[in-house]
Design an enzyme around this catalytic site. Structure first.
Site, PDB file in Angstrom:
ATOM      1  N   ASN A  62      53.742  18.244  45.290  1.00 45.63           N
ATOM      2  CA  ASN A  62      53.498  19.305  46.277  1.00 45.63           C
ATOM      3  C   ASN A  62      53.639  18.814  47.722  1.00 45.63           C
ATOM      4  OD1 ASN A  62      51.126  17.916  46.468  1.00 45.63           O
ATOM      5  ND2 ASN A  62      49.833  19.529  45.627  1.00 45.63           N
ATOM      6  N   TYR A 116      43.224   8.212  44.582  1.00 41.01           N
ATOM      7  CA  TYR A 116      42.961   9.347  43.689  1.00 41.01           C
ATOM      8  C   TYR A 116      41.779   9.103  42.743  1.00 41.01           C
ATOM      9  CZ  TYR A 116      47.065  12.025  45.166  1.00 41.01           C
ATOM     10  OH  TYR A 116      47.971  12.781  45.881  1.00 41.01           O
ATOM     11  N   HIS A 130      49.822  15.454  51.303  1.00 41.46           N
ATOM     12  CA  HIS A 130      48.378  15.306  51.067  1.00 41.46           C
ATOM     13  C   HIS A 130      47.657  15.355  52.400  1.00 41.46           C
ATOM     14  CE1 HIS A 130      44.482  13.642  49.950  1.00 41.46           C
ATOM     15  NE2 HIS A 130      44.595  12.918  51.050  1.00 41.46           N
ATOM     16  N   LYS A 136      54.306  12.911  50.637  1.00 44.17           N
ATOM     17  CA  LYS A 136      54.455  12.280  49.324  1.00 44.17           C
ATOM     18  C   LYS A 136      55.934  11.936  49.056  1.00 44.17           C
ATOM     19  CE  LYS A 136      50.374  14.721  47.631  1.00 44.17           C
ATOM     20  NZ  LYS A 136      49.820  15.690  46.660  1.00 44.17           N
ATOM     21  N   GLU A 196      39.619   7.801  53.401  1.00 43.21           N
ATOM     22  CA  GLU A 196      41.063   7.620  53.261  1.00 43.21           C
ATOM     23  C   GLU A 196      41.667   6.858  54.445  1.00 43.21           C
ATOM     24  OE1 GLU A 196      42.359  11.626  52.429  1.00 43.21           O
ATOM     25  OE2 GLU A 196      41.336  11.622  50.479  1.00 43.21           O
TER      26      GLU A 196
HETATM   27  P1  ABT Z   1      46.127  16.198  47.300  1.00 41.99           P
HETATM   28  O1  ABT Z   1      46.341  16.398  48.747  1.00 41.99           O
HETATM   29  O2  ABT Z   1      47.271  15.507  46.641  1.00 41.99           O
HETATM   30  O3  ABT Z   1      44.797  15.587  47.007  1.00 41.99           O
HETATM   31  O4  ABT Z   1      46.132  17.678  46.751  1.00 41.99           O
HETATM   32  P2  ABT Z   1      44.975  18.739  46.918  1.00 41.99           P
HETATM   33  O5  ABT Z   1      43.802  18.155  47.608  1.00 41.99           O
HETATM   34  O6  ABT Z   1      45.568  19.979  47.517  1.00 41.99           O
HETATM   35  O7  ABT Z   1      44.629  19.062  45.430  1.00 41.99           O
HETATM   36  P3  ABT Z   1      43.830  18.198  44.386  1.00 41.99           P
HETATM   37  B1  ABT Z   1      42.933  19.138  43.493  1.00 41.99           B
HETATM   38  O8  ABT Z   1      43.064  17.134  45.080  1.00 41.99           O
HETATM   39  O9  ABT Z   1      44.953  17.605  43.492  1.00 41.99           O
HETATM   40  C1  ABT Z   1      45.301  16.251  43.546  1.00 41.99           C
HETATM   41  C2  ABT Z   1      46.678  16.046  42.960  1.00 41.99           C
HETATM   42  O10 ABT Z   1      46.652  16.333  41.586  1.00 41.99           O
HETATM   43  C3  ABT Z   1      47.693  17.222  41.269  1.00 41.99           C
HETATM   44  N1  ABT Z   1      47.202  18.121  40.245  1.00 41.99           N
HETATM   45  C4  ABT Z   1      46.042  18.796  40.461  1.00 41.99           C
HETATM   46  C5  ABT Z   1      47.932  18.268  39.088  1.00 41.99           C
HETATM   47  O11 ABT Z   1      48.988  17.649  38.919  1.00 41.99           O
HETATM   48  N2  ABT Z   1      47.473  19.127  38.143  1.00 41.99           N
HETATM   49  C6  ABT Z   1      46.317  19.845  38.321  1.00 41.99           C
HETATM   50  O12 ABT Z   1      45.925  20.606  37.433  1.00 41.99           O
HETATM   51  C7  ABT Z   1      45.570  19.680  39.542  1.00 41.99           C
HETATM   52  C8  ABT Z   1      44.281  20.415  39.796  1.00 41.99           C
HETATM   53  C9  ABT Z   1      48.051  17.936  42.532  1.00 41.99           C
HETATM   54  C10 ABT Z   1      47.762  16.926  43.583  1.00 41.99           C
HETATM   55  N3  ABT Z   1      48.908  16.115  43.882  1.00 41.99           N
HETATM   56  N4  ABT Z   1      49.955  15.811  43.759  1.00 41.99           N
HETATM   57  N5  ABT Z   1      50.972  15.251  43.860  1.00 41.99           N
HETATM   58 MG    MG Z   2      42.840  16.360  47.141  1.00 48.16          MG
END
Ligand code: ABT
Ligand code: MG
Length: 148
Positions: free
Chosen positions: A114, A51, A117, A11, A128
């Site tokens: 974070n 997303y 992905h 990212k 994807e």
């Molecule tokens: P991705 O790989 O980005 O999809 O992350 P991951 O699959 O580990 O986690 P999910 B649940 O798919 O989260 C998608 C993105 O949304 C962000 N997020 C998630 C928040 O900001 N707040 C929240 O409460 C949650 C649940 C984290 C992930 N990405 N970024 N950047």
């Molecule tokens: Mg995800």
């Protein structure tokens, strides 16, 4: 032996923090094979499609604006059970819960940024890869001994 392919994206925060080399290196050293890779800016449309499952969530807008804010490094990796193994190498979504030794555990601080992905299932990987790579994936024989 289940040879799979998965979509991995570093990212904008990972690219900005110079973590591309380290992350690629982790996947190489683990034994996976790189079959696609591109540094690219993400359009609003691509971000929203990627997303789509989070469209109704309160953080959707922030997520899309973050992922479109600066280039990402999109990749496809191939190998045995690579989909689940990559998720383990990444660590939990919230870096505060991610174990040391994982990518998010070692480098991440915030759940919204974070670093990486990775597809979360075979269905997500198919969706994807089609979304991000169209026909641009390679197929080649990777044998270390060929070069030494
Ligand atoms: P991705 O790989 O980005 O999809 O992350 P991951 O699959 O580990 O986690 P999910 B649940 O798919 O989260 C998608 C993105 O949304 C962000 N997020 C998630 C928040 O900001 N707040 C929240 O409460 C949650 C649940 C984290 C992930 N990405 N970024 N950047
Ligand atoms: Mg995800």
């Amino acid at each position: 032996m289940a040879v799979e392919r998965t979509f991995i994206m570093i990212k904008p925060d990972g690219v900005q923090r110079n973590l591309v080399g380290d992350i690629v290196s982790r996947f190489e050293k683990k034994g996976f094979k790189l079959v696609g890779g591109i540094l690219m800016s993400v359009s609003q449309d691509l971000a929203e499609q990627h997303y789509a499952e989070h469209k109704e969530r309160p953080f959707f807008g922030e997520l899309v604006s973050f992922i479109t804010s600066s280039p990402v490094f999109a990749m496809v990796w191939e190998g045995e059970n690579v989909i689940a193994t990559a998720r383990n190498m990444m660590g939990k979504t919230n870096p505060a819960d991610a174990a040391p030794g994982t990518i998010r555990g070692d480098y991440g601080i915030s759940v919204g940024m974070n670093i990486i992905h990775g597809s979360d299932s075979p269905e997500s990987a198919q969706r994807e890869m089609a979304l991000w790579f169209k026909e641009d994936l390679t197929d080649y024989d990777k044998t270390v001994n060929k070069w030494i």
